[in-house]
Motif scaffolding. Structure first.
Motif, PDB file in Angstrom:
ATOM      1  N   LYS A 100      14.727  38.184  54.282  1.00 14.16           N
ATOM      2  CA  LYS A 100      14.564  37.654  53.010  1.00 14.16           C
ATOM      3  C   LYS A 100      15.900  37.697  52.328  1.00 14.16           C
ATOM      4  O   LYS A 100      16.556  38.043  52.745  1.00 14.16           O
ATOM      5  N   GLN A 101      16.693  36.831  51.590  1.00 11.51           N
ATOM      6  CA  GLN A 101      17.770  36.234  50.906  1.00 11.51           C
ATOM      7  C   GLN A 101      17.524  36.188  49.428  1.00 11.51           C
ATOM      8  O   GLN A 101      16.497  36.008  49.187  1.00 11.51           O
ATOM      9  N   TYR A 102      18.204  37.186  47.979  1.00 14.64           N
ATOM     10  CA  TYR A 102      18.761  36.705  47.910  1.00 14.64           C
ATOM     11  C   TYR A 102      19.683  37.164  46.249  1.00 14.64           C
ATOM     12  O   TYR A 102      20.825  38.002  47.819  1.00 14.64           O
TER      13      TYR A 102
ATOM     14  N   GLN B 162      24.780  43.801  53.658  1.00 14.04           N
ATOM     15  CA  GLN B 162      24.769  42.280  54.515  1.00 14.04           C
ATOM     16  C   GLN B 162      24.428  41.978  53.386  1.00 14.04           C
ATOM     17  O   GLN B 162      23.845  40.888  52.918  1.00 14.04           O
ATOM     18  N   VAL B 163      26.179  41.124  53.204  1.00 17.63           N
ATOM     19  CA  VAL B 163      25.746  40.054  52.403  1.00 17.63           C
ATOM     20  C   VAL B 163      26.292  38.734  52.913  1.00 17.63           C
ATOM     21  O   VAL B 163      27.573  38.543  53.694  1.00 17.63           O
TER      22      VAL B 163
ATOM     23  N   LYS C  49      17.360  43.448  37.962  1.00 12.48           N
ATOM     24  CA  LYS C  49      16.084  44.649  38.821  1.00 12.48           C
ATOM     25  C   LYS C  49      15.471  43.288  39.418  1.00 12.48           C
ATOM     26  O   LYS C  49      15.465  42.052  38.837  1.00 12.48           O
ATOM     27  N   LEU C  50      14.837  43.646  40.879  1.00  8.71           N
ATOM     28  CA  LEU C  50      14.379  42.782  41.405  1.00  8.71           C
ATOM     29  C   LEU C  50      13.949  43.904  42.642  1.00  8.71           C
ATOM     30  O   LEU C  50      13.912  45.113  42.846  1.00  8.71           O
ATOM     31  N   LYS C  51      12.492  43.035  43.034  1.00  6.10           N
ATOM     32  CA  LYS C  51      11.785  43.507  43.842  1.00  6.10           C
ATOM     33  C   LYS C  51      12.151  42.992  45.084  1.00  6.10           C
ATOM     34  O   LYS C  51      11.230  42.041  45.741  1.00  6.10           O
ATOM     35  N   ILE C  52      11.796  44.043  46.509  1.00  5.45           N
ATOM     36  CA  ILE C  52      12.351  43.546  47.957  1.00  5.45           C
ATOM     37  C   ILE C  52      10.844  44.005  48.511  1.00  5.45           C
ATOM     38  O   ILE C  52      10.472  44.630  48.382  1.00  5.45           O
TER      39      ILE C  52
END
Length: 103
Positions: free
Chosen positions: A10-12, A37-38, A19-22
């Motif tokens: 996925k891409q964020y 991986q940018v 803060k995020l949930k991956i």
């Protein structure tokens, strides 16, 4: 400054301090990881795209917690056939905090 990273298929879009949930990453709580991986980096009006990745760009993140999402209930039924199937699923996640974006 923001960056678009790719992890877990996925891409964020991330900003420093967010803060995020991956998707789950096997890492200890409190450890720092480097995501290399940018896909893009932006600051104000300037935007730099990679082909497919930006050269030398990294995002430093800190693992806050490991957990599981809420249950998703799956219910299948065929009418007039006396068929019912109930199923549930809980996806694992890793909660991270973006420390810095280096580009």
């Amino acid at each position: 400054m923001y960056a678009v990273i790719k992890t877990g298929g996925k891409q964020y879009k991330v900003v420093a301090g967010e803060k995020l949930k991956i998707e789950q990453i096997p890492a200890d709580i409190g450890s720092e990881l480097t995501i290399d991986q940018v896909l893009a980096i932006g600051a104000g009006d300037s935007l730099k795209f990679g082909a497919p990745l930006v050269e030398g760009a990294t995002v430093l993140v800190k693992v806050i917690s490991q957990g599981r999402h809420d249950k998703v209930r799956i219910f299948k039924m065929r009418r007039r056939k006396h068929y019912q199937k109930r199923q549930g699923h809980r996806q694992n996640y890793t909660e991270i905090q973006v420390v810095s974006i280096n580009g």
